[in-house]
Design an enzyme around this catalytic site. Structure first.
Site, PDB file in Angstrom:
ATOM      1  N   SER A  44      83.370   3.798  -4.737  1.00 37.24           N
ATOM      2  CA  SER A  44      84.820   3.647  -5.405  1.00 37.24           C
ATOM      3  C   SER A  44      85.230   4.803  -3.737  1.00 37.24           C
ATOM      4  O   SER A  44      86.809   4.041  -4.165  1.00 37.24           O
ATOM      5  CB  SER A  44      85.465   4.887  -5.995  1.00 37.24           C
ATOM      6  N   ASN A  90      82.133   8.638  -9.700  1.00 42.11           N
ATOM      7  CA  ASN A  90      80.811   9.977  -9.578  1.00 42.11           C
ATOM      8  C   ASN A  90      79.808   9.246 -10.561  1.00 42.11           C
ATOM      9  O   ASN A  90      79.785  10.100 -11.542  1.00 42.11           O
ATOM     10  CB  ASN A  90      81.641  10.669  -9.287  1.00 42.11           C
ATOM     11  N   VAL A  91      79.222   9.012 -10.425  1.00 44.13           N
ATOM     12  CA  VAL A  91      77.452   8.313 -11.232  1.00 44.13           C
ATOM     13  C   VAL A  91      76.658   9.928 -11.051  1.00 44.13           C
ATOM     14  O   VAL A  91      76.099  10.676 -10.628  1.00 44.13           O
ATOM     15  CB  VAL A  91      76.672   7.311 -11.134  1.00 44.13           C
ATOM     16  N   VAL A 125      77.787  16.501  -7.067  1.00 46.44           N
ATOM     17  CA  VAL A 125      78.114  17.589  -7.244  1.00 46.44           C
ATOM     18  C   VAL A 125      78.060  18.368  -8.317  1.00 46.44           C
ATOM     19  O   VAL A 125      76.908  19.334  -8.868  1.00 46.44           O
ATOM     20  CB  VAL A 125      79.675  17.506  -7.614  1.00 46.44           C
ATOM     21  N   ARG A 137      87.833  13.759 -10.199  1.00 41.05           N
ATOM     22  CA  ARG A 137      86.552  13.023 -10.165  1.00 41.05           C
ATOM     23  C   ARG A 137      86.714  12.292 -11.734  1.00 41.05           C
ATOM     24  O   ARG A 137      87.295  12.560 -12.668  1.00 41.05           O
ATOM     25  CB  ARG A 137      85.752  13.169  -9.696  1.00 41.05           C
ATOM     26  N   ASP A 182      61.369  -1.072   5.032  1.00 41.69           N
ATOM     27  CA  ASP A 182      62.508  -0.382   4.964  1.00 41.69           C
ATOM     28  C   ASP A 182      63.562  -1.812   4.779  1.00 41.69           C
ATOM     29  O   ASP A 182      63.425  -2.795   5.193  1.00 41.69           O
ATOM     30  CB  ASP A 182      62.685   0.687   6.490  1.00 41.69           C
ATOM     31  N   ILE A 183      65.165  -1.821   4.739  1.00 41.76           N
ATOM     32  CA  ILE A 183      65.518  -3.505   4.409  1.00 41.76           C
ATOM     33  C   ILE A 183      66.176  -3.636   5.447  1.00 41.76           C
ATOM     34  O   ILE A 183      67.161  -4.392   5.724  1.00 41.76           O
ATOM     35  CB  ILE A 183      66.842  -2.734   3.295  1.00 41.76           C
ATOM     36  N   TYR A 192      81.121   5.937   5.620  1.00 43.02           N
ATOM     37  CA  TYR A 192      80.026   5.861   4.693  1.00 43.02           C
ATOM     38  C   TYR A 192      81.184   4.381   3.964  1.00 43.02           C
ATOM     39  O   TYR A 192      81.268   3.361   3.219  1.00 43.02           O
ATOM     40  CB  TYR A 192      79.933   6.516   3.470  1.00 43.02           C
ATOM     41  N   SER A 235      75.619   9.120   1.171  1.00 41.86           N
ATOM     42  CA  SER A 235      76.296  10.560   1.650  1.00 41.86           C
ATOM     43  C   SER A 235      77.411  10.886   2.432  1.00 41.86           C
ATOM     44  O   SER A 235      77.120  10.270   3.888  1.00 41.86           O
ATOM     45  CB  SER A 235      75.470  11.724   2.771  1.00 41.86           C
TER      46      SER A 235
END
Length: 326
Positions: free
Chosen positions: A134, A186-187, A201, A225, A69-70, A157, A94
């Protein structure tokens, strides 16, 4: 994808995740040494299992995976030993979850970020490339979004990602390690998880259409988007790491600069999957952004063709990967 002219050692945090696993795959294909760090909380080992199956044995030998864990500085320090470049993608990704548990989001996205930065600085890492978002722009009225415009985070977030950028600006004055923040729009791409309440999505809709389930659209379907294919994200990460003249702590939009409404996306996917049902319209969610479109002039000055391929063609690639006849 261009060829890397010599062998380096790369740390990829979030290596078992969607974007991270694609980065690991490309680096291994180019005979690079890769250290992967992930606590396996998001995707387990399924993406790494795919790589193990597809990557030649002699190439896989260049990969060292560290489960951790970072938020643990000691683990980060050990992962950074003899590393040339860090590509940081471990995060809570999220928006809805960040409202449910802002402390967790801050602990991972800010506290964990600082641990990886500290470890990179202590181990004389050359460059630190990190995933921003973004989401920092919020619903800013000026479209498309430019890097020099004011930010307006609408969720914990988004706040965490902009905090990363502020820390990078501040800490870059104290180290020779270069920072580059990548404001992903949106990757999307193969191996993106369609399951769970916080699924992106495109994979979620594809999965619903395949099963002939109802597709849900939050809002009235006019939200805009800017979709960015994961293979372009991988190339941009590597390019920025290797560009010696890129120093300091700048942030760059990573996107296609092509606007797509949710209803347009629904129509494209419905056509590709022969889906005939109408979508279920639900209220807009807290923290959702209405308009998200990037100006990519800044990144285009440094990286030729930051976005390649059309949305339709790239969606067909995803469907083919899922062994669906289009």
């Amino acid at each position: 994808m261009f060829e890397i002219d010599k062998q380096y050692t790369w740390l990829v945090t979030g290596a078992a995740g969607f974007i991270g696993s694609h980065i690991v795959e490309e680096l291994l294909k180019q005979n690079q040494k890769v250290v992967g760090l992930d606590n396996l909380s998001a995707c387990g080992t399924k993406n790494l299992d795919i790589l193990y199956r597809d990557v030649p044995t002699q190439t896989w030998a260049n990969f060292v995976f560290k489960e951790g864990d970072i938020r643990d500085l000691d683990i980060c320090q050990k992962a950074c030993i003899d590393v040339d470049f860090i590509l940081h993608h471990a995060a809570i990704g999220s928006v809805p979850k960040s409202f449910e548990d802002p402390n967790l989001t801050d602990g991972v996205n800010v506290g964990g970020f600082l641990n990886v930065v500290k470890a990179g600085m202590d181990n004389n890492v050359k460059k630190f490339i990190y995933a921003s978002s973004s989401a920092v722009y919020g619903d800013y009225t000026e479209q498309p979004n430019k890097e020099d415009q004011p930010v307006k985070p609408l969720s914990p977030y988004a706040v965490s990602k902009y905090t990363n950028e502020l820390y990078a600006q501040t800490l870059s004055t104290q180290t020779d390690m270069g920072f580059v923040g990548l404001r992903y729009f949106n990757v999307y791409g193969p191996r993106q998880d369609p399951n769970g309440a916080y699924a992106a999505v495109i994979p979620k809709w594809i999965d619903s259409m395949i099963k002939n389930d109802k597709v849900e659209i939050y809002g009235d379907g006019t939200a805009v988007r800017d979709f960015c294919f994961v293979k372009d994200v991988v190339r941009i990460n590597i390019c920025f790491a290797l560009q010696e003249h890129v120093k300091g702590s700048d942030a760059y939009n990573v996107a296609s600069s092509q606007s797509t409404t949710m209803m347009q996306l629904f129509s494209i996917l419905a056509d590709l999957t022969n889906y005939e049902k109408s979508p279920k319209i639900l209220p807009q969610r807290q923290g959702d952004i209405k308009f998200s479109l990037a100006n990519i002039h800044k990144i285009s000055a440094l990286i030729s063709e930051p976005a390649t391929g059309s949305l339709n063609d790239n969606l067909r690639t995803i469907l083919k990967d899922m062994e669906i006849a289009c």
